[in-house]
Design an enzyme around this catalytic site. Structure first.
Site, PDB file in Angstrom:
ATOM      1  N   VAL A 283      -1.687   1.309 -12.861  1.00 28.06           N
ATOM      2  CA  VAL A 283      -0.670   0.272 -12.668  1.00 28.06           C
ATOM      3  C   VAL A 283       0.689   0.701 -13.221  1.00 28.06           C
ATOM      4  CG1 VAL A 283      -0.140  -2.162 -12.958  1.00 28.06           C
ATOM      5  CG2 VAL A 283      -2.526  -1.403 -13.002  1.00 28.06           C
ATOM      6  N   SER A 284       1.677   0.770 -12.344  1.00 27.86           N
ATOM      7  CA  SER A 284       3.024   1.207 -12.716  1.00 27.86           C
ATOM      8  C   SER A 284       3.997   0.025 -12.731  1.00 27.86           C
ATOM      9  CB  SER A 284       3.508   2.243 -11.697  1.00 27.86           C
ATOM     10  OG  SER A 284       4.887   2.471 -11.842  1.00 27.86           O
ATOM     11  N   PRO A 285       5.002   0.071 -13.609  1.00 26.32           N
ATOM     12  CA  PRO A 285       6.037  -0.968 -13.607  1.00 26.32           C
ATOM     13  C   PRO A 285       7.172  -0.621 -12.635  1.00 26.32           C
ATOM     14  CG  PRO A 285       6.470   0.535 -15.389  1.00 26.32           C
ATOM     15  CD  PRO A 285       5.217   1.047 -14.696  1.00 26.32           C
TER      16      PRO A 285
END
Ligand SMILES: *[C@@H]1O[C@H](CO)[C@@H](O)[C@H](O)[C@H]1NC(C)=O
Ligand SMILES: *[C@@H]1O[C@H](CO)[C@@H](O)[C@H](O)[C@H]1NC(C)=O
Ligand SMILES: *[C@@H]1O[C@H](CO)[C@@H](O)[C@H](O)[C@H]1NC(C)=O
Ligand SMILES: *[C@@H]1O[C@H](CO)[C@@H](O)[C@H](O)[C@H]1NC(C)=O
Ligand SMILES: *[C@@H]1O[C@H](CO)[C@@H](O)[C@H](O)[C@H]1NC(C)=O
Ligand SMILES: *[C@@H]1O[C@H](CO)[C@@H](O)[C@H](O)[C@H]1NC(C)=O
Ligand SMILES: *[C@@H]1O[C@H](CO)[C@@H](O)[C@H](O)[C@H]1NC(C)=O
Ligand SMILES: *[C@@H]1O[C@H](CO)[C@@H](O)[C@H](O)[C@H]1NC(C)=O
Ligand SMILES: *[C@@H]1O[C@H](CO)[C@@H](O)[C@H](O)[C@H]1NC(C)=O
Ligand SMILES: *[C@@H]1O[C@H](CO)[C@@H](O)[C@H](O)[C@H]1NC(C)=O
Length: 703
Positions: A283-285
């Site tokens: 999960v990337s921002p």
């Protein structure tokens, strides 16, 4: 801009809400004892590699936000059971840190706080000093162990727990949860898509959007603290950043604490707000996604490459630069958490329980069904690990480390061996780059024994996992644990399960068996092989079952604290020098006389190495405001968002350095007269004594 409006609306909402719903809880109703504590854990702000991207030249050279440890002690008033949840603004919880913290807590509190009931979970910022983990692989770019990083963490965590211990009052916990959109995205969708279609069809998104919030209040309804969990990497700051920062979660904590602790400096208020990490593996921002930075085109999807190379395929956004992206993803989490907090009505009730077991993760047999079983492996890293991710590509370039003369790497390079046939077979289809589980020189490269831990606060079960679970492995874990609880008589609707990521021990990534087949970065970094996810699911089901049935489990094999073996090639501060005719603290470039709001004020000083004194619980800078009587009042520290402290070595042989203090005048700063100060320390040649000094800019007007 948009988020600014949301914040304002929210403040109005809060005001109305508190008029309509005055909290009135009598002490007889309160279920728990609650203690909260915060302490500074900021590591060396100069010359130390940052943990996360494993980029050898990404070294600390200043501070944007300080690192804090946030501790919450919850006591069951009926049984007296206590648990401690600690969220740290560091890349991860680490075995070396947990073992030492527990040791120190034992000296102070006897058997009250042990590895059984203390959870230490990292927020996963990639902008904080490395060197605090005890295994070789995590120390290659930091040139070995960095005791200053380590001690800052250990001492600060202990301090935060001690403060929480000293603050315990009767109170209550309310829970709420909701969806936060536009703040996270899947960075390995091609691996996620290899999960069964029926399973994927159960979910609207390929990452978890749910934020779970706990609201802690005393028995008069006074706000004490907040804990929330939301899965997103703290990689809004990219691998070019050299300022210590808690990234998006650190900033969200800062905003929340500033809201509740009016007028208090960061880290000095009573209200403590943890934005804790969860199943963030994939999960990337960076919500604009990955693009080829040279052409602006999409990257090749399976391999995240541009023209066959990883270097140019980089994810970013949603802001105009990395600070702006950090601000937006931080504000999004802050705004959502505040809404959920103010609206939290589900009151936790029921026992506080905890269950912990050490597990040797290299030798677990997993029976999936009657016909299919597997076994976990000794640690190994796959080839794709070296490619890094779109949040920080090509992060682990061994040959580069070598040509640059990384002494630590040279020492161990020759001991890299060919993986055994057994290891190769066990990790298939992962091609092995580093057989970390088969090298013990000069000490183990990765952990084999990990912590597994489950905490219960009434209806809430917190699974503390020793690494980075992907979205789908995390969902399976939560669902399986929930099912065990329901099968044992707990109500399905009100029983909630959350994952506390990167807790206690760091053992890299955990993908599902299906994601593992695709061997993206996360699969290549699933160190115990293809069956790791299922092995953890089974283990946590055992913990859950034992907890509800009140069965004691054996403690498991105790891991070693390897402090005596640690090697370090980071050279200490030899001495600080200054040019002829200059003194430490002299202003080299002064401020101007006038500034409008939103403008940036800057001053540079003759400096000393920040490693001489970490200024724990203190600051390297101060923005001072002159009141009507002429007195200077400190308004901002180096932990504030509006300030930046930067340090630069300007002459190596003579040990000269300069520090700059910048302050972007907040849009609502009081108009008037200000000045900037720098607090430094220099190390004398020969005597090696450390002296303190300060520098002061000219005063200037803000209008
Ligand atoms: C780290 O520093 C502390 C003093 O702050 C010292 O007591 C300890 O022995 C050092 N540990 C290592 C492994 O060098
Ligand atoms: C990407 O991977 C999928 C699934 O393995 C495969 O069908 C497709 O051909 C691959 N695309 C490219 C361009 O390699
Ligand atoms: C990091 O972010 C900055 C903007 O803040 C940008 O200029 C730079 O290209 C980014 N670098 C990488 C490697 O992501
Ligand atoms: C609070 O909860 C109520 C009822 O679920 C909902 O209608 C309202 O929109 C929520 N308010 C906020 C600010 O989230
Ligand atoms: C805590 O208290 C409960 C009683 O509510 C008890 O059943 C449980 O075993 C206790 N201890 C632990 C370690 O959870
Ligand atoms: C692995 O586990 C099995 C079964 O639990 C045990 O018999 C065996 O001795 C273990 N092997 C090692 C190397 O620990
Ligand atoms: C057993 O489990 C494996 C892995 O989940 C699956 O591929 C297989 O179809 C299952 N077999 C049966 C008979 O359920
Ligand atoms: C539990 O949730 C389901 C589905 O949301 C609902 O139909 C059911 O009435 C709920 N049961 C209770 C006891 O709240
Ligand atoms: C200053 O910044 C604020 C918020 O970032 C913005 O609303 C305002 O318009 C800006 N003011 C000026 C004069 O640029
Ligand atoms: C500026 O606004 C922030 C956020 O709303 C607030 O916390 C702070 O106290 C304000 N500062 C001044 C000087 O009014």
């Amino acid at each position: 801009m948009a988020s600014w409006w949301i914040s304002s609306l929210y403040l109005v909402f809060l005001a109305i809400n508190s008029l309509l719903n005055p909290t009135s809880v009598s002490s007889a109703d309160s279920n728990y004892g609650i203690g909260v504590g915060i302490a500074d854990i900021t590591g060396p702000a100069a010359e130390v590699n940052m943990m996360g991207y494993a980029k050898p030249d990404q070294k600390t050279s200043g501070i944007h936000l300080r690192q804090f440890s946030r501790a919450f002690i919850i006591e069951d008033k009926t049984s007296g059971n206590r648990t401690v949840f600690v969220s740290i603004d560091a890349c991860m919880g680490a075995q070396s840190v947990t073992l030492e913290v527990v040791k120190k807590l034992k000296v102070k509190f006897g058997d009250l706080y042990t590895e059984q009931n203390v959870v230490i979970s990292g927020i996963h910022t990639h902008s904080a000093p490395a060197g605090f983990l005890q295994f070789v692989l995590f120390q290659v770019t930091s040139l070995g162990f960095v005791n200053q990083s380590y001690m800052a963490l250990v001492d600060g965590i202990v301090e935060s727990v001690q403060r929480a211990h000293g603050n315990i009052v009767d109170g209550d916990i309310y829970m709420n949860s909701g969806e936060l959109l536009e703040s996270n995205t899947n960075r390995s969708p091609t691996a996620y898509e290899n999960n069964p279609a029926e399973e994927r069809a159960k979910y609207e998104y390929n990452v978890d959007k749910t934020m779970v919030v706990l609201k802690l209040v005393d028995n008069a309804g006074t706000d004490l603290g907040m804990i929330n969990w939301f899965a997103v990497h703290c990689t809004s700051m990219n691998n070019t950043n050299e300022l210590i920062s808690g990234d998006n979660k650190g900033y969200a904590s800062y905003l929340t604490e500033r809201h509740f602790n009016k007028g208090a400096a960061p880290g000095k208020g009573k209200f403590v707000a943890a934005f804790a990490q969860s199943n963030l593996g994939d999960v990337s921002p960076n919500t604009d996604g990955a693009k080829c930075i040279d052409t602006g085109k999409p990257c090749e999807r399976n391999s995240s490459t541009c023209n066959g190379k990883v270097e140019n395929c980089i994810a970013s956004g949603p802001g105009v630069d990395m600070f702006d992206s950090t601000r937006i993803i931080g504000e999004n989490q802050y705004n959502k958490a505040m809404m959920l907090y103010s609206n939290a009505t589900m009151k936790l009730s029921g026992p506080v329980q905890f269950m912990h077991q050490f597990v040797d993760m290299t030798n677990v047999t997993v029976q999936y069904n009657a016909t299919f079983k597997g076994k976990t492996c000794k640690p190994a890293m796959g080839f794709s690990f070296a490619a890094g991710t779109t949040d920080g590509p090509g992060a682990f370039d061994f040959s580069q480390g070598d040509t640059k003369g990384n002494a630590f790497w040279k020492l161990i390079r020759n001991f890299i061996k060919k993986p055994s046939d057994e290891l190769v077979e066990c990790h298939k289809p992962k091609p092995i780059l580093l057989p970390t589980g088969e090298i013990d020189f000069p000490y183990p490269w990765q952990p084999t024994i990990v912590d597994t831990q489950l905490t219960r606060l009434g209806q809430l079960f917190i699974i503390a996992v020793p690494g980075e679970f992907t979205t789908m492995c995390g969902r399976r874990l939560r669902d399986n644990v929930h099912q065990v609880l329901v099968n044992n008589g707990l109500p399905a609707n009100s029983t909630k399960v959350v994952i506390a990521g990167l807790s206690n021990t760091y053992s890299d990534y955990i993908t599902t068996l299906e994601e593992y087949q695709v061997q993206r970065y996360e699969g290549a970094s699933t160190i115990y092989g293809p069956h790791t996810c299922q092995a953890y699911i089974n283990q946590f089901k055992t913990l859950a079952e034992s907890m509800v049935k009140n069965v004691k489990l054996p403690p498991g094999p105790k891991p070693d604290l390897l402090l005596n073996d640690q090697v370090s090639f980071l050279s200490p501060v030899i001495f600080d020098g200054k040019p002829l005719g200059k003194n430490f603290g002299d202003v080299l470039t002064d401020v101007k006389s006038d500034y409008a709001r939103n403008m940036t004020v800057s001053v540079t000083f003759q400096a000393g190495n920040p490693r001489n004194n970490l200024k724990t619980g203190d600051t390297f800078l101060s923005v001072e405001y002159q009141d009507a009587s002429g007195k200077w009042i400190p308004r901002y520290t180096d932990a504030d968002w509006s300030t930046k402290f930067r340090w630069e070595r300007t002459e190596t042989v003579l040990g000269h350095s300069e520090a700059s203090v910048t302050w972007t005048v907040p849009y609502n700063a009081t108009v008037g007269t200000y000045r900037l100060k720098y607090f430094g320390n220099n190390k004398e040649p020969v005597t090696e004594t450390i002296q303190s000094f300060q520098g002061v800019s000219s005063s200037f007007k803000v209008h």
